[in-house]
Enzyme design. Structure first.
Site, PDB file in Angstrom:
ATOM      1  N   HIS A   4      -2.682   7.305  -4.386  1.00 29.18           N
ATOM      2  CA  HIS A   4      -2.781   6.135  -3.518  1.00 29.18           C
ATOM      3  C   HIS A   4      -2.858   4.900  -4.397  1.00 29.18           C
ATOM      4  CE1 HIS A   4      -5.695   3.042  -2.111  1.00 29.18           C
ATOM      5  NE2 HIS A   4      -4.868   2.991  -1.095  1.00 29.18           N
ATOM      6  N   VAL A  12      -2.379  -3.144  -3.581  1.00 29.13           N
ATOM      7  CA  VAL A  12      -2.720  -4.475  -4.087  1.00 29.13           C
ATOM      8  C   VAL A  12      -2.558  -5.446  -2.934  1.00 29.13           C
ATOM      9  CG1 VAL A  12      -2.277  -4.159  -6.552  1.00 29.13           C
ATOM     10  CG2 VAL A  12      -0.375  -4.708  -5.042  1.00 29.13           C
ATOM     11  N   ARG A  13      -3.432  -6.425  -2.849  1.00 27.76           N
ATOM     12  CA  ARG A  13      -3.450  -7.273  -1.667  1.00 27.76           C
ATOM     13  C   ARG A  13      -4.045  -8.646  -1.976  1.00 27.76           C
ATOM     14  NH1 ARG A  13      -7.063  -3.222  -1.592  1.00 27.76           N
ATOM     15  NH2 ARG A  13      -9.273  -3.776  -1.531  1.00 27.76           N
ATOM     16  N   SER A  48       0.848  -1.184   0.000  1.00 28.22           N
ATOM     17  CA  SER A  48       0.000   0.000   0.000  1.00 28.22           C
ATOM     18  C   SER A  48       0.882   1.232   0.000  1.00 28.22           C
ATOM     19  CB  SER A  48      -0.908   0.005   1.224  1.00 28.22           C
ATOM     20  OG  SER A  48      -1.750   1.151   1.232  1.00 28.22           O
ATOM     21  N   GLY A  54      -5.803  -5.162  15.227  1.00 32.51           N
ATOM     22  CA  GLY A  54      -4.632  -4.960  16.065  1.00 32.51           C
ATOM     23  C   GLY A  54      -3.373  -4.702  15.272  1.00 32.51           C
ATOM     24  N   GLY A  55      -3.520  -4.074  14.129  1.00 29.32           N
ATOM     25  CA  GLY A  55      -2.385  -3.807  13.268  1.00 29.32           C
ATOM     26  C   GLY A  55      -1.468  -2.733  13.840  1.00 29.32           C
TER      27      GLY A  55
END
Length: 305
Positions: free
Chosen positions: A107, A110-111, A93, A259-260
């Site tokens: 912005h 890709v994921r 990102s 919880g990142g």
């Protein structure tokens, strides 16, 4: 169903490296600081941050590969059957905040997401896209941006560009302001309809298209002279960017709910921003043109600049 984690991870790391190299070259002076981190719940990532460059006031390009034992609400809203399942997610990102107001914010993401990976039928999908947020619009840039996006998807079917463009226009929309964030681009999520290899190839095509979409725009605009009026408007428009990311963005919500790592999740925030109560642009000004012309629906890919 075979899910090739290693190939996806290798591609994403190469993409991060290539984008950072391009941005350093275009900036001409700034360098990325590499911050490797570990997530206590599982996985980790690499956050690359460039600040106070000649072109980019702040640029963040992050890779992450994280795991968890329970999907957060933002991920199960449309897939309630996955509630409580183990999961892993990996992606790249980036958010770019240029110094010159004539260079647009951009912005890209890709994921790949995998749930219930230990079962015989893991649930997986790809997502991503890229969008452009100019403060001062240029039709030439908009046409180039959207034609590059269209051409990247064409090998997979002519219907994907208009579908993903519309999805982008609808997603990057500030409902509380009743205005789009920018001129759009591509957005897709929960994508697996072509099978793993072909769906992965489509995600790669989107990731690979970012550099040819964005770099020519930066090169054209980074030396345009600007003054206090343009800088003030840029800081005001950055406020819209902040509002969207904190109020509406699913990626931000997922990262915080799971919880990142907060520093990496909020790297999208600009270094400076302003809010001015009740501000409106002067009629006929370049600032008014952004609202009157560029923040309107357009079929940019099929227009003549």
């Amino acid at each position: 169903m075979s899910v090739d984690h290693n190939s996806v991870r290798e591609y994403l790391l190469q993409l991060q490296s290539g984008i950072c190299a391009m941005l350093e070259t275009e900036d001409g002076g700034g360098r990325f600081n590499r911050d490797e981190w570990v997530r206590p719940e599982g996985g980790g990532g690499i956050s690359c941050i460039l600040t106070n460059g000649a072109v980019f006031e702040k640029a963040g390009v992050a890779f992450s590969h994280v795991q968890g034992t329970k999907l957060p609400p933002s991920a199960t809203a449309h897939r309630p059957e996955l509630a409580g399942k183990k999961w892993e997610a990996m992606g790249v990102s980036l958010v770019l905040h240029p110094l010159n107001p004539y260079v647009p914010i951009s912005h890209a993401n890709v994921r790949c997401f995998i749930a219930d990976a230990e079962s015989d039928q893991p649930v997986w999908w790809f997502g991503g896209g890229f969008d452009l947020t100019p403060c001062y619009g240029f039709a030439e840039d908009c046409v180039h941006w959207h034609r590059t996006a269209r051409d990247a998807l064409l090998p997979f079917g002519a219907h994907y560009y208009p579908k993903f463009k519309t999805w982008c226009d609808e997603y990057f929309f500030l409902k509380h302001r009743n205005e789009p964030r920018g001129i759009g681009g591509l957005f897709f999520d929960d994508f697996n309809e072509l099978g793993f290899e072909r769906s992965f190839a489509l995600m790669q095509a989107v990731g690979d298209a970012f550099i040819p979409a964005y770099q020519p725009i930066v090169a054209r605009r980074k030396t345009i002279p600007y003054g206090e009026t343009e800088r003030s408007f840029q800081l005001y428009r950055r406020g819209r960017y902040v509002e969207f990311n904190l109020v509406w963005d699913r990626g931000t919500h997922f990262g915080l709910q799971s919880g990142g790592r907060t520093e990496s999740i909020l790297m999208s925030m600009p270094p400076l921003v302003s809010w001015t109560y009740g501000w409106t642009p002067k009629t006929g000004s370049r600032e008014a043109e952004l609202y009157d012309r560029f923040l309107k629906p357009h079929d940019w890919a099929n227009q003549t600049p």
